[in-house]
Design a protein around this motif. Structure first.
Motif, short mmCIF file in Angstrom:
data_model
loop_
_atom_site.label_atom_id
_atom_site.label_comp_id
_atom_site.label_asym_id
_atom_site.label_seq_id
_atom_site.Cartn_x
_atom_site.Cartn_y
_atom_site.Cartn_z
N LEU A 23 3.67 61.98 39.83
CA LEU A 23 2.52 61.07 40.02
C LEU A 23 2.04 60.50 38.69
CD1 LEU A 23 0.42 63.12 42.61
CD2 LEU A 23 1.97 61.21 43.05
N ILE A 24 1.38 59.34 38.80
CA ILE A 24 0.71 58.72 37.65
C ILE A 24 -0.76 58.64 38.01
CG2 ILE A 24 0.51 56.60 36.29
CD1 ILE A 24 3.49 56.08 37.20
N ARG A 25 -1.64 59.00 37.08
CA ARG A 25 -3.08 58.91 37.33
C ARG A 25 -3.70 57.95 36.33
NH1 ARG A 25 -5.81 63.20 40.17
NH2 ARG A 25 -4.23 64.14 41.52
N ILE A 26 -4.63 57.14 36.79
CA ILE A 26 -5.34 56.22 35.91
C ILE A 26 -6.81 56.61 35.92
CG2 ILE A 26 -5.94 53.81 35.46
CD1 ILE A 26 -3.40 53.05 36.97
N TRP A 27 -7.38 56.84 34.72
CA TRP A 27 -8.77 57.25 34.57
C TRP A 27 -9.52 56.13 33.87
CZ3 TRP A 27 -9.13 62.51 36.17
CH2 TRP A 27 -7.90 63.18 36.25
N LYS A 28 -10.85 56.04 34.14
CA LYS A 28 -11.65 54.98 33.55
C LYS A 28 -12.86 55.59 32.86
CE LYS A 28 -14.24 50.90 35.12
NZ LYS A 28 -14.51 50.10 36.33
#
Length: 816
Positions: free
Chosen positions: A221-226
């Motif tokens: 998986l790839i996770r994108i955080w802001k």
């Protein structure tokens, strides 16, 4: 005066290391670690700029600085100004880690690059070190301890709207740790859980007022955080709406509060995701724009470009592009990078091969494979020019045989070298090869048989297209019965010929194909393609094999060396040996492929064989520190016979260690030997008028003084073309990777030291990083692909080494 030596081509590939071994700078230079070198490659020009000696992990900070970390526990900061060449590249080493460095990142802390560079590096000693550089000074300012854990990747950036550095570390605890610098120290501020396996890559991107973090892991998986600033005024309304959990933290210095939320989880890969990178930002209307595009590389053999959907803003793979290999015998990808403008992507495959794709101008969803540098991914053991000097073939411990040739584009004058075929992909480490005429060669591997290969029709047609040599010059009369190509059976090692009728017909789209096992795994993978430019990696793997036409059985141990005479009638070969009966040289006929003769003399492995240019003599050198000279006698019944006419023994030997290499002068009068004892000696004269055996033995003695090369000599070769004043040109390759060019000419009766002249000692960036395995001069004057045979001042020298590199040098014989 022109420089006497220039590098014409370097063939190499990237290290077999996880994400971070490849980096693409804004100036268009692609840097990658290649064994112990950092290689800078200019993608647009398709040629190699320079090789710098360092290690494993590369990152381009700005246009003039590059930082790399390696398994020698060091980091090196490279600075260059203008062109990459040795004089202008400065390096600053950073020492302190106790184990190999596996990840590195850096940011400038001010607008003036010379001032502050902040560097973070992670190593196998479970620490992350923070370094700072002011001008030429560099020091370690902090060490972050991770106990027993390992950090796989680090990334630095600044918090939104401030100049407070923030460091993200991802490792084997499956969590991302965020450190924020307060009062000059990095404090652990937050832990972001979520991934369920080791984290392999993380990268920050600044987009307007927000900061985004992309992370990828072995959970596919790839996770994108802001991260965004949070205003204090608005009180939290207690409604029942579903919202993501926010992690909030406050910076003491500026008294600002930040919130970090999970923006998206991208599922699309089916295997470990090794790398994730944002498309580089570009300046537009005076401000930096960050495109919302991510590139990810995975072990499932694909590279995916992800972007959010235009309407909903949701990250979808449908809005994205997937490139890579379906089937084939490759493994997945380790790393990937966008080009500075996002129009090209490069990926670094498991075996080190680079794959390059370019976005089509019309259909933006379409990406097409492009020509890119390639090379062996293990030690290269042997390299030979074809007799006409149009291409080179090399074999290596990566179990492949590769063919490199110059690519002549239709309108342009520039000629660049590329790998255009992989005639043999084997199951044993390759050891040696010899050309039998133009489109035929014999190779030996760590097995007891020699294998003979002949070029198929498809190769000759494509070779003609790429090099610009007309077919009439290449094809002889019997080309009609040549096979189209070759294929390897599922469990075999032999390349089987594929003829015109055998090529599998692709079923029409509307036909229903029954999905039987035999349909899924076709017997023949070969598909003939007409090429006008060098083929990409996936085509090289299965469509450029040469059919095997013969196996030669007779040796008792692994083949070590092989040679073919100049009239292409006799092959000589030898194998590894620790007893006299196994050290015999076997001679084979190239017409009947039968064994002609066995020549027994040496007690240990014969390390190299060389026929004299006039085919009258065969020279052998051995691990027993002696050489033997065999003379040809024409007997009409069974072909030529060789008898031993001269040799050295315990009493007459000059070399005190293994003799690695030997060669002949073009007039067949003298021969040269090079040994681990650092000595190079020229012997002679080989006079054909001497008939009796005894006097021949006495007449051959050292004609030169003993030349001390300064290190073990692993390869020697003499050019077939002399200097303008009639001196022999000798190339010597050493165990430390250096290549030295000498000239020699006998002046009087007695050997004199003045007969030798040292012409060129190649600088580090031209030489190899490890032992030189073989040197081979092109037989004719001139440069391949340039049509400058008649008036040429240029010679070409091919070399290969244990540093995985094949190199071609242009040598100016007037400048020697």
């Amino acid at each position: 005066m022109a420089a006497p030596v220039e590098v014409c081509h370097v063939a190499c590939c990237a290290n077999r290391a996880g994400g971070g071994a490849v980096s693409w700078g804004r100036g268009g230079l692609l840097a990658f670690g290649s064994l112990t070198n950092v290689t800078a490659y200019d993608v647009d020009c398709c040629y190699k700029v320079s090789v710098q000696r360092t290690y494993q992990n590369v990152f381009l900070a700005s246009e003039t600085e590059l930082i790399s970390g390696g398994s020698d526990k060091k980091l090196i900061l490279w600075e260059w100004h203008g062109k990459w060449n040795n004089q202008l590249v400065k390096s600053i080493p950073f020492e302190g880690h106790a184990e190999a460095v596996c990840a590195v990142d850096a940011v400038y802390q001010s607008d003036e690059p010379d001032l502050n560079l902040l560097i973070a590096s992670a190593a196998s000693d479970s620490t992350v070190r923070i370094w700072s550089r002011h001008g030429p000074e560099a020091k370690c300012i902090e060490i972050l301890q991770f106990g027993n854990g390992f950090v796989m990747d680090v990334c630095l950036s600044f918090l939104p709207g401030s100049n407070v550095p923030i460091l993200a570390c991802g490792g084997d605890d499956c969590k991302i740790s965020l450190f924020i610098q307060q009062n000059g120290q990095f404090q652990k501020t937050l832990i972001l859980p979520g991934h369920e396996d080791w984290i392999r890559g993380i990268e920050w991107a600044v987009c307007g007022e927000d900061l985004f973090l992309a992370s990828c892991a072995q959970d596919c998986l790839i996770r994108i955080w802001k991260v965004c600033t949070k205003s204090k005024q608005i009180p939290e309304t207690e409604d029942d709406s579903i919202r993501l959990k926010e992690n909030v933290f406050t910076i003491k210095d500026t008294d600002t509060t930040y919130a970090i939320t999970l923006e998206s989880v991208l599922a699309g890969h089916e295997n470990w995701v090794y790398a994730v990178h944002w498309q580089p930002s570009f300046s537009k209307d005076g401000s930096m724009q960050q495109p919302m595009r991510i590139l990810s590389a995975s072990m499932d053999k694909t590279v995916i470009i992800w972007e959010p959907d235009k309407e909903t803003g949701v990250w979808l793979e449908q809005a994205s592009v997937r490139v890579g290999e379906v089937g084939g015998n490759t493994l997945g990808f380790f790393d990937c990078q966008f080009s500075p403008d996002g129009s090209m992507i490069v990926a670094h495959a498991f075996h080190g091969a680079l794959h390059l794709w370019k976005q089509a101008t019309v259909n933006k969803k379409e990406w097409t494979p492009e020509v890119v540098i390639s090379g062996h991914f293990n030690s290269v053991e042997d390299v030979k020019w074809d007799p006409e000097g149009e291409f080179i073939i090399s074999v290596g411990s990566d179990q492949t045989t590769r063919l490199f040739a110059p690519w002549k584009r239709k309108q342009e004058t520039e000629v660049t070298w590329h790998e255009i075929a992989r005639p043999q992909v084997h199951g044993y480490d390759m050891r040696c090869l010899a050309m039998i005429g133009r489109f035929q060669f014999v190779s030996g591997a760590d097995e007891k048989v020699l294998r003979v290969f002949r070029a198929p029709k498809n190769f000759i047609e494509n070779f003609s297209n790429i090099t610009g040599i007309p077919m009439e010059k290449l094809c002889s009369h019997q080309s009609s019965d040549l096979p189209e190509g070759a294929t390897v059976p599922a469990l075999g090692l032999s390349n089987k010929a594929v003829f015109e009728g055998d090529v599998a017909v692709q079923p029409a789209e509307d036909e229903e194909t029954f999905n039987t096992i035999s349909n899924q795994y076709p017997e023949i993978y070969f598909q003939p393609l007409i090429l006008t430019e060098p083929p990409p990696e996936d085509h090289l793997l299965q469509n450029t094999l040469w059919p095997e036409i013969q196996k030669l059985y007779g040796h008792g141990y692994e083949i070590f060396c092989v040679a073919c005479n100049n009239s292409n009638t006799v092959i000589a070969s030898a194998c590894k040996a620790s007893k006299k009966e196994h050290a015999a040289i076997i001679l084979w006929s190239t017409s009947s492929w039968k064994k002609l003769q066995s020549l027994s003399f040496h007690n240990l492995t014969v390390t190299q064989l060389a026929f004299s240019p006039n085919d009258k003599f065969l020279l052998a050198v051995s691990r027993d520190r002696n050489w033997s000279l065999w003379r040809k006698h024409d007997s009409s019944e069974s072909g030529p016979l060789f008898s031993c006419s001269a040799y050295t023994d315990k009493n007459t030997a000059v070399h005190s260690r293994i003799i690695w290499s030997c060669d002949w002068t073009p007039d067949s009068k003298y021969f040269i030997t090079g040994s681990r004892d650092k000595k190079v000696i020229i012997w002679g004269q080989c006079d054909l008028s001497v008939t009796t055996e005894g006097s021949m033995l006495d007449s051959i003695k050292p004609c030169s003084t003993v030349l001390d090369a300064g290190d073990s000599v692993t390869a020697v070769n003499i050019s077939r073309v002399l200097t303008p004043d009639g001196r022999y040109i000798v190339a010597a390759g050493l165990e430390n990777g250096k290549i030295i060019l000498y000239t020699w000419k006998q002046s009087g009766q007695e050997p004199a030291l003045a007969d030798w002249t040292t012409c060129v000692e190649m600088i580090n960036s031209q030489s190899h990083a490890l032992a030189v395995k073989r040197l081979c001069w092109r037989h004719h004057a001139g440069r391949a692909g340039h049509n400058d045979e008649n008036s040429s001042e240029w010679l070409q020298l091919a070399s290969c080494g244990a540093d995985h590199c094949v190199k071609i040098f242009n040598v100016n014989r007037f400048a020697l």
